[in-house]
Design a protein around this motif. Structure first.
Motif, short mmCIF file in Angstrom:
data_model
loop_
_atom_site.label_atom_id
_atom_site.label_comp_id
_atom_site.label_asym_id
_atom_site.label_seq_id
_atom_site.Cartn_x
_atom_site.Cartn_y
_atom_site.Cartn_z
N MET B 1 0.83 -1.21 0.00
CA MET B 1 0.00 0.00 0.00
C MET B 1 0.86 1.25 0.00
SD MET B 1 -3.17 -1.10 2.43
CE MET B 1 -3.85 0.48 2.77
N THR B 2 0.46 2.23 -0.78
CA THR B 2 1.27 3.45 -0.91
C THR B 2 0.90 4.46 0.18
OG1 THR B 2 -0.31 4.56 -2.32
CG2 THR B 2 1.30 3.16 -3.42
N ARG B 3 1.73 5.50 0.29
CA ARG B 3 1.44 6.51 1.32
C ARG B 3 0.08 7.20 1.08
NH1 ARG B 3 6.69 10.07 2.65
NH2 ARG B 3 5.12 11.30 3.74
N PRO B 4 -0.23 7.59 -0.15
CA PRO B 4 -1.56 8.20 -0.35
C PRO B 4 -2.69 7.26 0.06
CG PRO B 4 -0.16 8.63 -2.23
CD PRO B 4 0.59 7.68 -1.36
N ASP B 5 -2.51 5.93 -0.13
CA ASP B 5 -3.54 4.97 0.29
C ASP B 5 -3.83 5.12 1.78
OD1 ASP B 5 -3.56 4.02 -2.21
OD2 ASP B 5 -2.79 2.01 -1.76
N TRP B 6 -2.71 5.07 2.55
CA TRP B 6 -2.86 5.19 4.01
C TRP B 6 -3.49 6.52 4.38
CZ3 TRP B 6 -3.02 1.24 6.90
CH2 TRP B 6 -2.25 0.11 6.62
N LEU B 7 -2.99 7.56 3.72
CA LEU B 7 -3.48 8.91 4.02
C LEU B 7 -4.99 8.99 3.78
CD1 LEU B 7 -1.65 11.23 4.90
CD2 LEU B 7 -1.96 12.20 2.63
N LEU B 8 -5.41 8.42 2.65
CA LEU B 8 -6.84 8.45 2.30
C LEU B 8 -7.68 7.75 3.35
CD1 LEU B 8 -9.04 9.08 0.11
CD2 LEU B 8 -8.64 6.78 -0.72
N ALA C 96 -9.44 11.81 -11.22
CA ALA C 96 -8.68 12.76 -10.40
C ALA C 96 -7.58 12.01 -9.67
CB ALA C 96 -9.60 13.47 -9.43
N GLY C 97 -7.89 10.80 -9.17
CA GLY C 97 -6.93 9.99 -8.44
C GLY C 97 -5.71 9.63 -9.29
N THR C 98 -5.95 9.27 -10.56
CA THR C 98 -4.81 8.87 -11.40
C THR C 98 -3.91 10.06 -11.72
OG1 THR C 98 -6.08 9.25 -13.42
CG2 THR C 98 -6.08 7.02 -12.56
N ARG C 99 -4.48 11.27 -11.61
CA ARG C 99 -3.68 12.46 -11.90
C ARG C 99 -2.88 12.92 -10.69
NH1 ARG C 99 -3.50 12.83 -17.38
NH2 ARG C 99 -4.27 10.70 -17.29
N LEU C 100 -3.04 12.21 -9.57
CA LEU C 100 -2.30 12.61 -8.36
C LEU C 100 -0.81 12.44 -8.61
CD1 LEU C 100 -2.76 13.41 -5.31
CD2 LEU C 100 -2.33 11.02 -4.82
N PRO C 101 -0.07 13.54 -8.48
CA PRO C 101 1.37 13.43 -8.74
C PRO C 101 2.07 12.62 -7.64
CG PRO C 101 0.61 15.72 -8.61
CD PRO C 101 -0.46 14.88 -8.05
N GLY C 102 3.29 12.26 -7.86
CA GLY C 102 4.04 11.48 -6.87
C GLY C 102 3.77 10.00 -7.05
N THR C 103 3.90 9.26 -5.95
CA THR C 103 3.70 7.81 -6.02
C THR C 103 2.30 7.45 -6.51
OG1 THR C 103 4.17 8.18 -3.69
CG2 THR C 103 4.87 6.07 -4.64
N GLY C 104 1.34 8.30 -6.12
CA GLY C 104 -0.05 8.02 -6.51
C GLY C 104 -0.66 6.94 -5.64
N PHE C 105 -1.93 6.68 -5.88
CA PHE C 105 -2.63 5.67 -5.10
C PHE C 105 -2.28 4.28 -5.58
CE2 PHE C 105 -5.75 9.22 -4.60
CZ PHE C 105 -5.68 9.31 -3.23
N GLY C 106 -2.36 3.34 -4.64
CA GLY C 106 -2.27 1.94 -5.00
C GLY C 106 -3.68 1.38 -5.14
N PRO C 107 -3.82 0.08 -5.37
CA PRO C 107 -5.14 -0.52 -5.55
C PRO C 107 -6.10 -0.23 -4.40
CG PRO C 107 -3.41 -2.13 -5.95
CD PRO C 107 -2.72 -0.88 -5.52
N ASP C 168 5.40 -11.86 -9.21
CA ASP C 168 6.56 -11.65 -8.34
C ASP C 168 6.21 -10.95 -7.04
OD1 ASP C 168 7.77 -8.95 -10.46
OD2 ASP C 168 5.94 -9.22 -9.30
N GLY C 169 4.93 -10.55 -6.90
CA GLY C 169 4.52 -9.96 -5.64
C GLY C 169 4.89 -8.50 -5.48
N ASN C 170 5.49 -7.91 -6.50
CA ASN C 170 5.83 -6.49 -6.40
C ASN C 170 4.59 -5.64 -6.57
OD1 ASN C 170 8.49 -6.83 -5.92
ND2 ASN C 170 9.08 -6.69 -8.10
N GLU C 171 4.68 -4.44 -5.99
CA GLU C 171 3.54 -3.54 -6.16
C GLU C 171 3.50 -3.03 -7.59
OE1 GLU C 171 2.70 -0.23 -3.74
OE2 GLU C 171 2.46 -1.45 -1.94
N CYS C 172 2.33 -2.72 -8.00
CA CYS C 172 2.14 -2.30 -9.38
C CYS C 172 2.14 -0.78 -9.44
CB CYS C 172 0.79 -2.82 -9.84
SG CYS C 172 0.63 -2.84 -11.59
N SER C 173 2.83 -0.21 -10.37
CA SER C 173 2.84 1.25 -10.46
C SER C 173 1.74 1.71 -11.42
CB SER C 173 4.19 1.74 -10.93
OG SER C 173 4.39 1.27 -12.24
N THR C 174 1.38 2.95 -11.29
CA THR C 174 0.31 3.50 -12.13
C THR C 174 0.69 3.44 -13.60
OG1 THR C 174 0.03 5.01 -10.31
CG2 THR C 174 -1.28 5.42 -12.27
#
Lengths: 390, 119, 175
Positions: B1-8, C96-107, C168-174
């Motif tokens: 989980m990413t930081r924005p996820d937690w924040l949200l 709006a969520g996908t446009r969040l700069p930086g790491t962005g949201f995960g699933p 591989d269990g890695n997190e998926c990026s946007t």
């Protein structure tokens, strides 16, 4: 840049509510701009924070943003409660003051037992003098005659003498025994009939000298109609005028309809509610309004002109209709008509929404009313549905 | 989980009690009592504490009782005592009056369920 | 006339079919409070959003509402209007969520965003169009709480599915 926008959006006052949609549109534009300009910027939480601030603002502003004005005053022998929506306080308060004056004036000129236009009219009728009426009183009488005929005489403003005989022409309820059987029979012999009144313009050209007019079953409704007409003239289109529990509603409460509770005729709670959009009057006649008790029996003020006694088959009759005068007269007439007869009277009077509670607590209503009403008590009482009205 | 996820999630959790507070606090229950007399106008009283409120009218003293967030006329100088017969007011928007004494009481709230009560 | 379809169209059609199937399955589950549903078809939407982008996700979610309602016989009924509003609202918020700069949201973040927006949109329509009764407002906090819980749950499911897909269990990026 962000600090500046924050102060701009967090200063939420009542007056700024109107600009809320605009601030949301600017936010949306900013979202797109921020997204395209700073796409590579890391951890731009300012943006996230701003969205959240906007959501909070929406929540915080919602609660106290309702421009509702409410005022009460004593007039017309009752408490009058005025609610005005969507009008600034000064104009609403001025309108309420004018309505108060209207009610005070009408009450003074139409009083059934204190010196008034109506008592003078009755004196002229009794002495057989020619009778000329002022414009409002002529309108009231004309409306009363029409409704009296439609209601098959159940709403009868010509039985002022009977009300006086029972002692209801008094600010306080009578104490002691009800009138004796002979005097009531004596009254019924004279059978003053609304049919005998013939009105030409504002002159009463023909009448029965036994008639004593008492507009108790319609005056309140008629006055509410005049008050609502006045509010409309002032440009007020969303309001409730509630005179002692009988009311007329126009427009709506902002983005929702008005919600009107109907008090249970027995006990303290709310029996049912109506969600009203637009122009409707709701009137209830009940045996609990004005009554006195003698030797354990309750004598209330709604007299059956056929028997001369208080009508006893109903506890309450609620009518919803556009104009308040008709609703007022119909509530009285249907209360007297009783469970067997109300349907034909309602049809004759052109009433579309009726709910009655009979003395067994059973509810009688037409399908359109059943569709509109929402019961607030559990379990819902037994309901007898009539065929549709019209 | 990413930081924005937690924040949200954290922010949503923080806002939730506010939503409950705002929408459940009133829950159709009356919030305050308005006593009106032509002389002193509309006076607001809270309903938290059970007590008797004495009100001067044209005939004499009316006593308004507050109990469990409900209210009624418990004493009146008028001969008919209609105000007392009308019993407890339980819902916001509910109004009753002692006409001879020129005193009215009403339950009111910011989020009342009924805009007016017919009776 | 033959409509030319691309591989991408086929993929969207398959995924939409899956979302519709989940949607219909879910609608047959009993619900304690009207309006509360796990929203498992959300899982598909979020996976598509992450792997194929917002456009594909929007297609699938709108198709799911349209086809689902036709199959369930609720097309153009209040249920349909509420469901469509919910889907549109969640797609707007996800955009709006996908446009969040930086790491962005995960699933999980996307899933929660979608669930909250879906519920808020649906509730607004229900309140203003169908039942403008103040009593309904008392239900709102409960519904939003349920939306958060189900949002997190289906987010975790989504995370697990994506990790399974990646192998591989890695997190998926946007995108």
């Amino acid at each position: 840049m962000y600090t500046l926008q924050f102060t701009a959006t967090t200063g939420c006052h009542r007056r700024q509510i109107a600009s809320m949609p605009t601030s949301f549109i600017t936010l949306a534009i900013r979202i797109i701009r921020v997204a395209s300009l700073h796409a590579d910027m890391k951890y731009n939480y300012c943006f996230l924070a701003q969205i959240i601030t906007c959501i909070c603002l929406l929540g915080a502003c919602k609660g106290n943003a309702e421009p509702e004005y409410n005022n009460q005053f004593f007039a017309f022998g009752t408490i009058i409660d005025i609610t005005i929506y969507g009008m600034d306080k000064d104009r609403a308060s001025a309108a309420s003051g004018q309505i108060e004056q209207i009610f005070l004036d009408i009450h003074k000129s139409w009083h059934a037992w204190q010196e008034s236009d109506v008592t003078r009219l009755n004196e002229s009728i009794e002495s057989g003098l020619p009778v000329v009426l002022d414009r409002d009183l002529a309108l009231l009488l004309k409306k009363s005659i029409g409704l009296g005929i439609q209601s098959e005489g159940l709403f009868n403003p010509a039985i002022g003498k009977l009300a006086e005989l029972w002692g209801f022409h008094n600010d306080e309820m009578p104490a002691g025994s009800p009138p004796d059987y002979e005097s009531i029979q004596g009254f019924l012999q004279t059978s003053p009939d609304i049919h005998s009144l013939v009105l030409d313009e504002n002159k009463l050209v023909q009448y029965d000298r036994n008639i004593q007019l008492d507009f108790g079953g319609i005056a309140k409704g008629f006055a509410i109609d005049i008050a609502i007409g006045h509010l409309r003239d002032l440009g007020i289109n969303n309001a409730i005028v509630n005179a002692g529990g009988d009311l007329r509603v126009i427009g709506r409460h902002g983005n929702r309809p008005w919600n009107i509770g109907i008090r249970s005729p027995r006990g303290n709670g709310i029996l049912a509610s109506l969600s009203i959009d637009g122009d409707y009057s709701i009137f209830t006649s009940g045996d609990y309004e004005r009554f006195y008790e003698y030797e354990g029996k309750r004598y209330h003020h709604i007299l059956d002109p056929r028997t001369g006694y208080p009508a006893d088959s109903m506890i309450s009759a609620t009518v919803m209709h556009t104009d308040a005068a008709t609703a007022d007269a119909a509530a009285t007439a249907l209360f007297i008509a009783g469970p067997e007869h109300w349907y034909s009277v309602a049809r004759e009077m052109g009433i579309r929404y009726v709910m009655l509670v009979d003395s067994d607590g059973k509810i009688h209503m037409n399908p359109a009313m059943a569709k509109k009403i929402h019961f607030e008590i559990e379990p819902i009482p037994e309901i007898a549905l009539s065929p549709p009205l019209q | 989980m990413t930081r924005p996820d937690w924040l949200l999630i954290i922010i949503t959790l923080a806002i939730l009690p506010m939503i409950y507070e705002r929408l459940w606090r009133t829950s159709g229950e009356a919030e305050y009592l308005v006593i009106y007399t032509p002389e002193s106008g509309r006076q607001q009283h809270d309903l938290h504490e059970d007590r008797l409120i004495k009100v001067a009218g044209v005939l004499g003293e009316s006593v308004v009782e507050v109990r469990n967030g409900h209210t009624r006329f418990s004493k009146a100088p008028c001969p008919g005592k209609y105000c007392m017969h009308s019993g407890w007011l339980t819902e916001s928007g509910h109004i009753t009056a002692c006409l001879p004494n020129r005193v009215s009481i009403q339950l009111a709230g910011d989020m009342q369920r009924f805009d007016a009560i017919n009776f | 006339m033959i409509i030319q379809t691309t591989d991408n169209d086929h993929r969207i059609a398959w995924l939409a079919a899956l979302a519709i199937a989940i949607h219909i399955m879910e609608s047959s589950l009993p619900s304690p409070v009207p309006g509360i549903k796990p929203g498992l078809s959300n899982v598909i939407t979020i996976i598509v959003l992450i792997r194929l982008g917002w456009n594909a996700a929007a297609w699938i979610s709108i198709m799911r509402v349209l086809c689902g309602s036709i199959i369930l016989g609720t097309f153009l009924s209040p249920t349909f209007i509420m469901s469509l509003t919910g889907a549109v609202c969640s797609m707007i918020v996800l955009y709006a969520g996908t446009r969040l700069p930086g790491t962005g949201f995960g699933p999980v973040g996307y899933s929660v965003l979608a669930a909250l927006a879906h519920m808020a949109g649906q509730f607004t329509v229900a309140y203003y169009l169908f039942i403008p009764h103040p009593a309904l407002l008392h239900l709102f906090p409960v519904l939003i709480t349920a939306a958060l819980i189900f949002g997190v749950t289906s987010g975790i499911i989504t995370l697990a599915v994506i990790n399974g897909l990646n192998g591989d269990g890695n997190e998926c990026s946007t995108q």
